[in-house]
Design a protein around this motif. Structure first.
Motif, mmCIF file in Angstrom:
data_model
loop_
_atom_site.group_PDB
_atom_site.id
_atom_site.type_symbol
_atom_site.label_atom_id
_atom_site.label_comp_id
_atom_site.label_asym_id
_atom_site.label_seq_id
_atom_site.Cartn_x
_atom_site.Cartn_y
_atom_site.Cartn_z
ATOM 1 N N ILE A 1 1.705 -2.394 -4.171
ATOM 2 C CA ILE A 1 2.838 -3.087 -3.615
ATOM 3 C C ILE A 1 3.155 -4.254 -4.640
ATOM 4 C CG2 ILE A 1 2.887 -2.334 -1.034
ATOM 5 C CD1 ILE A 1 1.853 -5.395 -0.678
ATOM 6 N N TYR B 1 9.414 -7.396 6.737
ATOM 7 C CA TYR B 1 10.139 -6.674 5.638
ATOM 8 C C TYR B 1 9.333 -5.466 4.865
ATOM 9 C CZ TYR B 1 11.925 -6.262 0.755
ATOM 10 O OH TYR B 1 12.392 -5.874 -0.647
ATOM 11 N N ILE B 2 7.988 -5.855 4.715
ATOM 12 C CA ILE B 2 6.939 -5.046 4.213
ATOM 13 C C ILE B 2 6.915 -3.875 5.125
ATOM 14 C CG2 ILE B 2 4.732 -4.818 3.471
ATOM 15 C CD1 ILE B 2 5.002 -7.799 2.311
ATOM 16 N N GLU C 1 9.112 -2.367 7.058
ATOM 17 C CA GLU C 1 10.352 -1.822 6.772
ATOM 18 C C GLU C 1 10.247 -0.948 5.697
ATOM 19 O OE1 GLU C 1 13.012 -1.292 8.899
ATOM 20 O OE2 GLU C 1 12.204 -2.023 10.300
ATOM 21 N N GLN C 2 9.657 -1.318 4.664
ATOM 22 C CA GLN C 2 9.438 -0.856 3.200
ATOM 23 C C GLN C 2 8.340 0.515 3.544
ATOM 24 O OE1 GLN C 2 11.695 -1.538 0.749
ATOM 25 N NE2 GLN C 2 12.459 -2.928 2.174
ATOM 26 N N GLN D 1 9.204 3.358 1.229
ATOM 27 C CA GLN D 1 9.498 2.640 -0.394
ATOM 28 C C GLN D 1 8.400 2.127 -0.741
ATOM 29 O OE1 GLN D 1 12.716 1.673 -1.765
ATOM 30 N NE2 GLN D 1 13.688 3.185 -0.210
ATOM 31 N N TYR D 2 7.348 1.717 -0.013
ATOM 32 C CA TYR D 2 6.105 1.519 -0.536
ATOM 33 C C TYR D 2 5.307 2.530 -0.010
ATOM 34 C CZ TYR D 2 7.771 -3.538 -1.027
ATOM 35 O OH TYR D 2 8.467 -4.519 -1.504
#
Lengths: 126, 563
Positions: free
Chosen positions: A32, A16-17, A19-20, A25-26
């Motif tokens: 974060i 998930y991280i 992907e971000q 997104q990050y």
């Protein structure tokens, strides 16, 4: 978040991280969410998120700045690609090879198909 | 933070539920206590909270022996039983009354949690739905910031969005100093929330391991064929979903339901895989501080009790007043004696039992009893609150009301006698003495130097205390029977004693322990009194010793009362 995958939860949180980060997104070099915030958002145990962050730190994808929080490394994207490549080769490729062999697919035919797919979907030539 | 050593427990001594159980739970984790219905999850939790006492072995929670239920222990642990019971008050009042007992309570958090859970603020707590009540108590418990937070089936009754909110709140509340225990049989609700799993079955801990070590030692996957590493298999669309020994060091997602089934099916193998950790650390000494009596805490307890039960107590008192008035209204039928007065007085004295029973009716329902017993107050404070409310509220209230009724009635009758029947004041005194005889008056009290109403008052109160504490719901009937039996045995005993000493013809009057009525052939009967000193002893025994003993039994009972 719905954890459907077969992987351990802490690895799914890692995905998930990734992907971000890949979706910006990050952003790289930026902070974060804290362990607690992410745990609350995902409704998981903070210790599980802690384990994810330890794991990401070990892979040098995030860094801890004491007393401030966790930050995305400047070369996080490269590290993620590296990690995913490894993972793909280790876990998924054997399956692909196995299917290619079972279904008697010619490797050379496949190469042309692969190039066509890349052209259609990503508009780049290899 | 929680240590259990050689713990044994059983509801009766022949059939033990737990035998020789040892484990230790550390702070910073959310423990999931899993087991089938009736496996003993709640029993274990109640033992940790001091609501049930181990038959043998030791339990230590936050450096206290839970069994003692010391305030310093109780204010550092919070327990939410499966069923919750609220008094008829709003969120806000609940906070006002209960929060001061918990030093680390955070009011802001409480309202924040209630908002998250969408619990209405303007409703009485006991009028809310089961789910809403549960959410309210979870919000309160979390806001208490106790080191140990135990929840028995917390997600029962929660709707789908609330379950999600619950996970968020618990995840947010976990710190390194806190320990959460959640018992459940609905593992899906808490799948990713717990990081330590305890599985109990057949009174044994089959598994106690962290998610991390389960990840290491077991793997959860779908395979085409079973091999000897498989512990549990279930048919699925794609093949067989299995729990297997993790020989390939795979990192797989734990399916707690499958894990549970695997553990239940192969308890021995699981035990081999997860070798038990032994407790090496010695038990720490239990700290003692401020646990006997604290004025502030006592005040809070009084305030809470009066707020919650004031209406019922008041209502009961009004009923008692009505009874007294009714008794007086029969004066017209009893012209020759002060019977209505005495009857009214006795009714008033007896009604103290009703008050005590209301004050201690907490034990008729398990959820209420759990909340009362785990309220951070010492046994003496809880006991004294009953004593103070009956002696300093009921007694003065009753005496004042009785005096008012007595005066009003007597004045009325006196006026009637003078105006309608033309009695003179002197005639009144000689012909109708009962109209001038005020029941509670100086000479009357002087005649009975003991304060003749106090011993029976304390005695009756004590009977009710003992009854409420020993017999739960059926208190009245059972206590009544026990005491009736005792009194009967005593009088029968004294009667037999006299017969043995004097002979067949004698008999004592019932319940008179100092007097014998002897019937012989010559005289119809004559009475024999015991010596002054014996009379004094019997008097002190009946009037001081018995009431005191009853109240003291009540106090002792507070400390060994179990759920």
């Amino acid at each position: 978040m719905d954890f459907r995958g077969k992987q351990a939860i802490y690895l799914q949180i890692g995905e998930y991280i990734f992907e971000q980060i890949l979706l910006k997104q990050y952003p790289m070099g930026e902070k974060i969410p804290s362990i607690r915030d992410l745990a609350v958002a995902l409704e998981v145990n903070p210790n599980t998120v802690q384990r994810t962050y330890d794991f990401l730190q070990q892979k040098e994808i995030i860094q801890i700045k004491r007393g401030i929080g966790y930050f995305v490394s400047n070369d996080a994207e490269d590290k993620i690609l590296l990690f995913r490549r490894e993972q793909f080769i280790e876990t998924e490729l054997p399956n692909v090879f196995r299917n290619l062999h079972l279904l008697k697919i010619n490797f050379e035919d496949l190469k042309a198909q692969y190039q066509q797919y890349i052209q259609e979907n990503f508009n780049t030539k290899i | 933070m929680i240590k259990i050593q050689n713990f044994s427990f059983g509801y009766n001594r022949k059939k033990m539920l737990y035998e020789n159980l040892s484990m230790s739970l550390e702070a910073g984790s959310i423990y999931g206590l899993l087991g089938k219905n009736g496996a003993g999850k709640s029993t274990l939790l109640c033992n940790m909270m001091g609501l049930l006492f181990p038959v043998s072995g030791k339990i230590e929670v936050v450096q206290h022996n839970p069994q003692k239920r010391q305030p310093s222990f109780l204010q550092n642990v919070y327990f939410i039983p499966e069923e919750v019971a609220f008094p008829s008050i709003s969120n806000h009042t609940y906070l006002e009354l209960y929060a001061p007992f918990y030093p680390k309570f955070n009011e802001h958090q409480f309202y924040e949690y209630l908002k998250e859970f969408e619990v209405p603020n303007d409703q009485k707590l006991n009028k809310m739905s089961f789910g809403q009540q549960k959410k309210a108590i979870i919000a309160f418990g979390l806001a208490c910031n106790t080191q140990v937070f135990i929840m028995d089936e917390p997600t029962n009754g929660l709707d789908i969005p609330s379950k999600s909110q619950f996970r968020k709140l618990v995840a947010a509340a976990l710190t390194e100093e806190r320990l959460f225990i959640i018992s459940t049989h609905q593992v899906r609700d808490l799948d990713n929330l717990i990081d330590q799993i305890i599985i109990i079955d057949e009174s044994e801990v089959l598994l106690k391991a962290s998610i991390m070590s389960i990840n290491e030692k077991l793997c959860f996957k779908t395979v085409a064929e079973l091999d000897e590493n498989v512990l549990y298999a279930e048919d699925s669309l794609k093949g067989k979903t299995v729990v297997a020994v993790n020989v390939m060091v795979e990192d797989s997602r734990i399916n707690i339901e499958h894990l549970f089934n695997a553990v239940i099916a192969n308890p021995k193998r699981i035990k081999d895989i997860f070798k038990k950790q032994l407790i090496t650390k010695p038990l720490q000494t239990i700290q003692k501080m401020n646990n006997t009596f604290n004025f502030r805490r006592f005040g809070l307890l009084l305030r809470k009790t009066i707020y919650e039960k004031g209406l019922v107590l008041g209502g009961t008192f009004i009923l008692v007043t009505v009874l007294i008035v009714l008794s007086y209204s029969s004066t017209s039928q009893n012209r020759v004696s002060s019977l209505p007065q005495s009857m009214g007085f006795v009714i008033g004295l007896f009604s103290v039992t009703a008050w005590v029973n209301i004050l201690l009716n907490n034990f008729s329902k398990k959820s209420v009893a759990a909340s009362y017993l785990t309220l951070p107050c010492s046994h003496i404070e809880k006991w004294l609150s009953v004593f103070v409310i009956t002696v300093f509220m009921y007694l003065p209230l009753f005496l004042v009301v009785f005096k008012v009724i007595d005066t009003l009635f007597l004045n009325h009758y006196r006026e009637l006698a003078i105006s309608k029947f033309h009695y003179s004041t002197k005639q009144l005194e000689t012909d109708l003495p009962y109209l001038t005889y005020n029941f509670i008056e100086k000479d009357n009290l002087n005649r009975m130097p003991f304060g003749f109403f106090l011993p029976p008052f304390f005695g009756l109160g004590g009977v009710a205390v003992v009854g409420s504490l020993y017999f739960n719901q059926k208190s009245y009937i059972k206590t009544a029977l026990v005491f009736l039996g005792l009194a009967f045995a005593l009088s029968l005993g004294s009667d037999m004693l006299f017969r043995a000493i004097i002979g067949e013809e004698s008999s004592t009057s019932i319940l008179s322990f100092t007097k014998a009525v002897i019937t012989t052939e010559n005289t119809r009967f004559f009475t024999v009194n015991a010596s002054e000193s014996i009379q004094q002893i019997v008097k002190y025994f009946m009037m001081i010793f018995i009431p005191m003993a009853l109240w003291l039994i009540g106090l002792v009972r507070f400390s060994d009362k179990e759920l």
